[in-house]
Write a protein that holds these residues in place. Structure first.
Motif, mmCIF file in Angstrom:
data_model
loop_
_atom_site.group_PDB
_atom_site.id
_atom_site.type_symbol
_atom_site.label_atom_id
_atom_site.label_comp_id
_atom_site.label_asym_id
_atom_site.label_seq_id
_atom_site.Cartn_x
_atom_site.Cartn_y
_atom_site.Cartn_z
ATOM 1 N N PHE A 137 0.854 -1.189 0.000
ATOM 2 C CA PHE A 137 0.000 0.000 0.000
ATOM 3 C C PHE A 137 0.888 1.236 0.000
ATOM 4 N N PRO A 138 0.472 2.298 -0.709
ATOM 5 C CA PRO A 138 1.283 3.525 -0.683
ATOM 6 C C PRO A 138 1.385 4.093 0.731
ATOM 7 N N TYR A 139 2.584 4.438 1.115
ATOM 8 C CA TYR A 139 2.830 4.890 2.486
ATOM 9 C C TYR A 139 2.107 6.196 2.785
ATOM 10 N N GLU A 140 2.033 7.088 1.768
ATOM 11 C CA GLU A 140 1.516 8.435 2.010
ATOM 12 C C GLU A 140 -0.012 8.529 1.908
ATOM 13 N N ILE A 141 -0.683 7.477 1.429
ATOM 14 C CA ILE A 141 -2.140 7.521 1.276
ATOM 15 C C ILE A 141 -2.771 6.401 2.107
ATOM 16 N N PRO A 142 -3.530 6.724 3.156
ATOM 17 C CA PRO A 142 -4.245 5.683 3.911
ATOM 18 C C PRO A 142 -5.175 4.908 2.969
ATOM 19 N N THR A 143 -4.991 3.599 2.921
ATOM 20 C CA THR A 143 -5.709 2.759 1.958
ATOM 21 C C THR A 143 -6.482 1.673 2.676
ATOM 22 N N ASP A 144 -7.689 1.422 2.186
ATOM 23 C CA ASP A 144 -8.526 0.363 2.746
ATOM 24 C C ASP A 144 -9.009 -0.518 1.591
ATOM 25 N N LEU A 145 -8.663 -1.792 1.629
ATOM 26 C CA LEU A 145 -9.048 -2.746 0.584
ATOM 27 C C LEU A 145 -9.970 -3.803 1.183
ATOM 28 N N LYS A 146 -11.199 -3.877 0.658
ATOM 29 C CA LYS A 146 -12.150 -4.893 1.084
ATOM 30 C C LYS A 146 -12.463 -5.810 -0.098
ATOM 31 N N ILE A 147 -12.413 -7.113 0.141
ATOM 32 C CA ILE A 147 -12.818 -8.099 -0.862
ATOM 33 C C ILE A 147 -13.976 -8.890 -0.288
ATOM 34 N N LEU A 148 -15.094 -8.905 -1.003
ATOM 35 C CA LEU A 148 -16.296 -9.615 -0.572
ATOM 36 C C LEU A 148 -16.491 -10.846 -1.454
ATOM 37 N N VAL A 149 -16.428 -12.021 -0.837
ATOM 38 C CA VAL A 149 -16.623 -13.294 -1.530
ATOM 39 C C VAL A 149 -17.944 -13.888 -1.053
ATOM 40 N N PRO A 150 -18.813 -14.375 -1.956
ATOM 41 C CA PRO A 150 -20.073 -14.977 -1.504
ATOM 42 C C PRO A 150 -19.844 -15.995 -0.391
ATOM 43 N N ALA A 151 -20.671 -15.944 0.643
ATOM 44 C CA ALA A 151 -20.482 -16.795 1.821
ATOM 45 C C ALA A 151 -20.549 -18.274 1.488
ATOM 46 N N LYS A 152 -21.231 -18.634 0.405
ATOM 47 C CA LYS A 152 -21.338 -20.051 0.032
ATOM 48 C C LYS A 152 -20.060 -20.584 -0.608
ATOM 49 N N TYR A 153 -19.076 -19.701 -0.859
ATOM 50 C CA TYR A 153 -17.786 -20.126 -1.410
ATOM 51 C C TYR A 153 -16.741 -20.097 -0.293
ATOM 52 N N PRO A 154 -16.373 -21.243 0.273
ATOM 53 C CA PRO A 154 -15.414 -21.253 1.391
ATOM 54 C C PRO A 154 -14.058 -20.665 0.989
ATOM 55 N N ILE A 155 -13.497 -19.852 1.867
ATOM 56 C CA ILE A 155 -12.138 -19.331 1.665
ATOM 57 C C ILE A 155 -11.154 -20.438 2.035
ATOM 58 N N LYS A 156 -10.310 -20.840 1.094
ATOM 59 C CA LYS A 156 -9.371 -21.945 1.324
ATOM 60 C C LYS A 156 -8.004 -21.446 1.802
ATOM 61 N N ALA A 157 -7.608 -20.257 1.337
ATOM 62 C CA ALA A 157 -6.306 -19.714 1.742
ATOM 63 C C ALA A 157 -6.249 -18.245 1.369
ATOM 64 N N LEU A 158 -5.446 -17.481 2.112
ATOM 65 C CA LEU A 158 -5.223 -16.078 1.755
ATOM 66 C C LEU A 158 -3.919 -15.591 2.371
ATOM 67 N N GLN A 159 -3.308 -14.657 1.688
ATOM 68 C CA GLN A 159 -2.062 -14.031 2.132
ATOM 69 C C GLN A 159 -2.061 -12.586 1.656
ATOM 70 N N PRO A 160 -1.560 -11.663 2.494
ATOM 71 C CA PRO A 160 -1.129 -11.826 3.887
ATOM 72 C C PRO A 160 -2.331 -11.837 4.828
ATOM 73 N N GLU A 161 -2.073 -11.935 6.099
ATOM 74 C CA GLU A 161 -3.137 -11.948 7.097
ATOM 75 C C GLU A 161 -3.900 -10.621 7.051
ATOM 76 N N PRO A 162 -5.231 -10.664 6.934
ATOM 77 C CA PRO A 162 -6.000 -9.413 6.871
ATOM 78 C C PRO A 162 -6.139 -8.768 8.243
ATOM 79 N N HIS A 163 -6.583 -7.500 8.224
ATOM 80 C CA HIS A 163 -6.864 -6.810 9.485
ATOM 81 C C HIS A 163 -8.054 -7.465 10.177
#
Length: 264
Positions: A137-163
């Motif tokens: 993320f750019p250091y000088e701009i506060p950034t917020d990234l949200k990813i919405l995946v349908p709940a019926k699709y299980p999340i199998k893996a993700l990187q890095p650890e989210p907030h």
């Protein structure tokens, strides 16, 4: 051609003092694996000219994101997009939230397929935050990234650890909301979100799915592109010979008249 005066204005103007003090991105994965993206750039204007320039850009029938990038307003997704839309509410205040939205068909990739199940991935190289080696993320701009995946699709893996990661309801549908923001800044060698989904036979043979998978698997791979170019060149070079072969194959063997011996 209508955008040329704006380009000239940007090139002749002095360096913009426009301040971006926040960038929010929300990506919603749809059932056909395309994504609907909404971005908000939180702006502070230093001069009246900056407002005038942005008004000109948003007065066009379609938003030219290349012009927006002149102000450091870079779209989060680097893939081809469609249905771009934008809104820039301007008043007397020196602050404004610039909103853009669009759809992208190629954000997710097929990683693995077993029976009626697919593992799909949102890779880091589809984002402007990826520099080839790191996702930052750019250091000088506060950034917020949200990813919405349908709940019926299980999340199998993700990187890095989210907030944080939690279940949210959006437009009557339940989604798994995964959030990365400046409270836990990202600088990682890897970025991906993998989810599992079941697919039906009808979805396997839909034209939209076939075209998207072909683009993802082959058109992004330089080896396949080179092979395709060679095949096209060979078809053009030997088009006469191929035409004759096809004609002969459809014509078949020439028919022979029956010859019966005559009585002497």
């Amino acid at each position: 051609m209508k955008s040329w005066p704006i380009v000239l204005l940007l090139l002749l103007s002095t360096a913009s003092a426009l301040q971006v003090y926040g960038h929010d991105i929300q990506i919603r994965i749809l059932e056909n694996d395309s994504a609907y993206v909404e971005e908000i750039f939180r702006l502070k204007f230093e001069t009246p000219e900056e407002k005038t320039d942005l008004k000109e850009i948003f007065a066009q029938q379609t938003i030219d994101t290349a012009l927006l990038s002149q102000y450091g307003l870079n779209r989060a997704i680097v893939e081809e997009v469609s249905n771009e839309n934008g809104q820039l509410p301007l008043g007397e205040s020196d602050f404004a939230d610039l909103r853009i939205s669009y759809t992208t068909e190629t954000l997710t990739e097929l990683v693995e397929e077993k029976g009626k199940k697919q593992i799909r991935e949102i890779p880091g190289n589809k984002f402007s935050f990826w520099d080839g080696t790191k996702f930052t993320f750019p250091y000088e701009i506060p950034t917020d990234l949200k990813i919405l995946v349908p709940a019926k699709y299980p999340i199998k893996a993700l990187q890095p650890e989210p907030h944080y990661s939690r279940t949210e309801e959006f437009e009557g549908e339940k989604y798994q909301e995964i959030d990365w923001n400046d409270k836990q800044p990202i600088s990682s060698n890897t970025f991906y979100v993998r989810y599992e989904k079941e697919f039906t036979i009808s979805s396997m043979f839909s034209i939209e799915t076939i075209i998207r998978e072909f683009q993802t698997k082959y058109l992004t791979n330089p080896v396949y592109i080179i092979v395709a170019v060679i095949i096209v060149i060979m078809i053009i070079w030997y088009r006469k010979e191929l035409g004759m072969m096809i004609t002969e194959s459809f014509a078949g063997e020439p028919e022979h008249e029956d010859i019966t011996p005559q009585d002497e």
